[in-house]
Design a protein around this motif. Structure first.
Motif, PDB file in Angstrom:
ATOM      1  N   GLY A  93      -2.411 -47.271 -20.988  1.00  0.00           N
ATOM      2  CA  GLY A  93      -2.069 -46.229 -20.030  1.00  0.00           C
ATOM      3  C   GLY A  93      -2.980 -45.021 -20.158  1.00  0.00           C
ATOM      4  O   GLY A  93      -3.258 -44.559 -21.267  1.00  0.00           O
ATOM      5  N   THR A  94      -3.423 -44.476 -19.027  1.00  0.00           N
ATOM      6  CA  THR A  94      -4.424 -43.408 -19.058  1.00  0.00           C
ATOM      7  C   THR A  94      -3.927 -42.166 -19.787  1.00  0.00           C
ATOM      8  O   THR A  94      -4.598 -41.646 -20.688  1.00  0.00           O
ATOM      9  CB  THR A  94      -4.851 -43.039 -17.628  1.00  0.00           C
ATOM     10  N   ALA A  95      -2.765 -41.655 -19.406  1.00  0.00           N
ATOM     11  CA  ALA A  95      -2.268 -40.424 -20.032  1.00  0.00           C
ATOM     12  C   ALA A  95      -2.002 -40.644 -21.517  1.00  0.00           C
ATOM     13  O   ALA A  95      -2.343 -39.798 -22.356  1.00  0.00           O
ATOM     14  CB  ALA A  95      -1.002 -39.952 -19.325  1.00  0.00           C
ATOM     15  N   GLU A  96      -1.402 -41.783 -21.845  1.00  0.00           N
ATOM     16  CA  GLU A  96      -1.127 -42.085 -23.252  1.00  0.00           C
ATOM     17  C   GLU A  96      -2.423 -42.214 -24.040  1.00  0.00           C
ATOM     18  O   GLU A  96      -2.552 -41.665 -25.142  1.00  0.00           O
ATOM     19  CB  GLU A  96      -0.324 -43.380 -23.348  1.00  0.00           C
ATOM     20  N   ARG A  97      -3.394 -42.930 -23.481  1.00  0.00           N
ATOM     21  CA  ARG A  97      -4.655 -43.159 -24.200  1.00  0.00           C
ATOM     22  C   ARG A  97      -5.406 -41.851 -24.432  1.00  0.00           C
ATOM     23  O   ARG A  97      -5.894 -41.585 -25.537  1.00  0.00           O
ATOM     24  CB  ARG A  97      -5.526 -44.138 -23.413  1.00  0.00           C
ATOM     25  N   ARG A  98      -5.508 -41.035 -23.404  1.00  0.00           N
ATOM     26  CA  ARG A  98      -6.219 -39.766 -23.557  1.00  0.00           C
ATOM     27  C   ARG A  98      -5.530 -38.871 -24.583  1.00  0.00           C
ATOM     28  O   ARG A  98      -6.191 -38.184 -25.371  1.00  0.00           O
ATOM     29  CB  ARG A  98      -6.321 -39.056 -22.205  1.00  0.00           C
ATOM     30  N   ALA A 104      -5.125 -32.685 -22.763  1.00  0.00           N
ATOM     31  CA  ALA A 104      -4.851 -34.120 -22.857  1.00  0.00           C
ATOM     32  C   ALA A 104      -3.606 -34.388 -23.690  1.00  0.00           C
ATOM     33  O   ALA A 104      -2.799 -35.272 -23.360  1.00  0.00           O
ATOM     34  CB  ALA A 104      -6.054 -34.842 -23.452  1.00  0.00           C
ATOM     35  N   ARG A 120      -8.209 -53.082 -19.980  1.00  0.00           N
ATOM     36  CA  ARG A 120      -7.002 -52.327 -20.322  1.00  0.00           C
ATOM     37  C   ARG A 120      -7.393 -51.004 -20.985  1.00  0.00           C
ATOM     38  O   ARG A 120      -6.860 -50.629 -22.025  1.00  0.00           O
ATOM     39  CB  ARG A 120      -6.085 -53.151 -21.234  1.00  0.00           C
ATOM     40  N   GLY A 121      -8.322 -50.338 -20.344  1.00  0.00           N
ATOM     41  CA  GLY A 121      -8.725 -49.020 -20.801  1.00  0.00           C
ATOM     42  C   GLY A 121     -10.055 -48.966 -21.513  1.00  0.00           C
ATOM     43  O   GLY A 121     -10.646 -47.892 -21.643  1.00  0.00           O
ATOM     44  N   GLU A 155     -14.229 -41.095 -21.648  1.00  0.00           N
ATOM     45  CA  GLU A 155     -13.171 -40.186 -22.091  1.00  0.00           C
ATOM     46  C   GLU A 155     -13.575 -39.455 -23.370  1.00  0.00           C
ATOM     47  O   GLU A 155     -13.367 -38.235 -23.488  1.00  0.00           O
ATOM     48  CB  GLU A 155     -11.873 -40.969 -22.279  1.00  0.00           C
ATOM     49  N   ARG A 175     -13.125 -47.313 -19.942  1.00  0.00           N
ATOM     50  CA  ARG A 175     -13.100 -45.857 -19.769  1.00  0.00           C
ATOM     51  C   ARG A 175     -13.263 -45.096 -21.079  1.00  0.00           C
ATOM     52  O   ARG A 175     -13.416 -43.869 -21.067  1.00  0.00           O
ATOM     53  CB  ARG A 175     -11.775 -45.439 -19.122  1.00  0.00           C
TER      54      ARG A 175
END
Length: 309
Positions: A59-64, A129, A88-89, A96, A92
């Protein structure tokens, strides 16, 4: 608190990165919220770590947020190795980390992207973030939640199906894979329920459930519900919307293990309520574990069973 107060954590690992893709330092402390007993990355003081290896979440928000927390916990010049499947991320990750001010070395192997970098002296954008991935109250749900928790900003259709058909329960029970506590709140609406154990493998879900379920009959456990010591025995009922993904891939064995565990902890005559995606092959396991299995509903790609031990 400063880094000198936590000398026991100088290297860390987040999740279970494939060992052939990233070497984990000997003695590294586990920080994943999905592995019960791990330390919490967000609790580490700035500059505590010299090295961290992390399997980045999808997940983008979780990963960042995880990347930002890792950089905050590293001392200047400390090393971060972050990897993830490219679909799966992983694709990116490099951008990031560069956005946080890192100079990134990126490699590709076995459908993963692996990024290595040193923490810059002054990283950029960490606070924003971290805030994006932090626990928060979700007004649309009326619940506390956090990115990364299952169905963190909506009530999933399987849970809706269960809530629409669940009768008032009684006695002692458990909610296996409790998530935010949505099902537990409905169960505890029955005054005949005397105790409810909420169990989830995600520390963040358990923390949210504690805030969402303010009832003295509720107890909470950050644990793998499949473990023998995770759930009390001789229960009158068990409810569950079990997981069926592990590290981003479908794992039908997870739900099947929940079914068997429910049968083990129920007293003779105890009741089991299961909601699941319609395609999951749970019927044979249900029939083998319970003396009576009754389909109760099906809608929107989900199915609901009541079983009696």
């Amino acid at each position: 608190m400063d880094a000198s107060e936590t000398p026991d954590i100088t290297s860390a690992v987040y999740g279970l990165p494939p060992p052939d893709l990233a070497a984990v330092p000997e003695g590294a402390r586990q920080l994943s919220p999905m592995l019960p007993g791990a330390a919490a990355l967000e609790d580490l003081p700035p500059g505590a770590l010299s090295e961290i290896v992390l399997l980045a979440p999808p997940g983008t928000a979780e990963r960042r947020a995880v990347l930002a927390l890792a950089l905050r916990a590293l001392r200047a010049g400390g090393r971060i190795t972050a990897l993830a499947p490219k679909d799966r991320g992983g694709a990116r990750l490099g951008r990031e980390l560069a956005g946080f001010g890192c100079t990134v070395e990126e490699t590709a192997k076995r459908h993963h992207r692996t990024c290595r970098a040193a923490r810059p002296a002054v990283p950029a954008g960490l606070d924003a973030a971290i805030a994006e991935g932090a626990p928060r109250f979700v007004p649309e749900l009326g619940l506390w939640s956090q990115p990364g928790v299952f169905s963190w900003n909506r009530i999933d259709p399987g849970t809706v199906l269960l809530l629409d058909h669940l009768p008032p329960l009684s006695g002692r029970g458990a909610d296996l894979g409790c998530g935010l506590g949505v099902i537990a709140r409905a169960v505890l609406a029955s005054p005949a329920v005397t105790a409810l154990a909420l169990v989830d493998i995600d520390r963040r879900a358990v923390a949210a459930a504690r805030r969402n379920v303010e009832d003295p009959r509720a107890s909470f456990a950050w644990a793998d519900a499949r473990r023998p010591d995770a759930v009390p025995g001789r229960l009158d009922f068990v409810v569950t919307n079990p997981p069926f993904h592990h590290e981003g891939s479908e794992d039908q064995g997870l739900g099947q293990a929940f079914i068997r565990r429910a049968a083990e902890v129920l007293r003779p005559g105890g009741i089991f309520w299961l909601t699941a995606n319609a395609h999951l092959p749970y019927e044979a396991v249900l029939a083998g574990a319970f003396r009576q299995v009754t389909p109760r509903a099906a809608a929107n790609g989900y199915k609901l069973y009541e079983a009696r031990r």
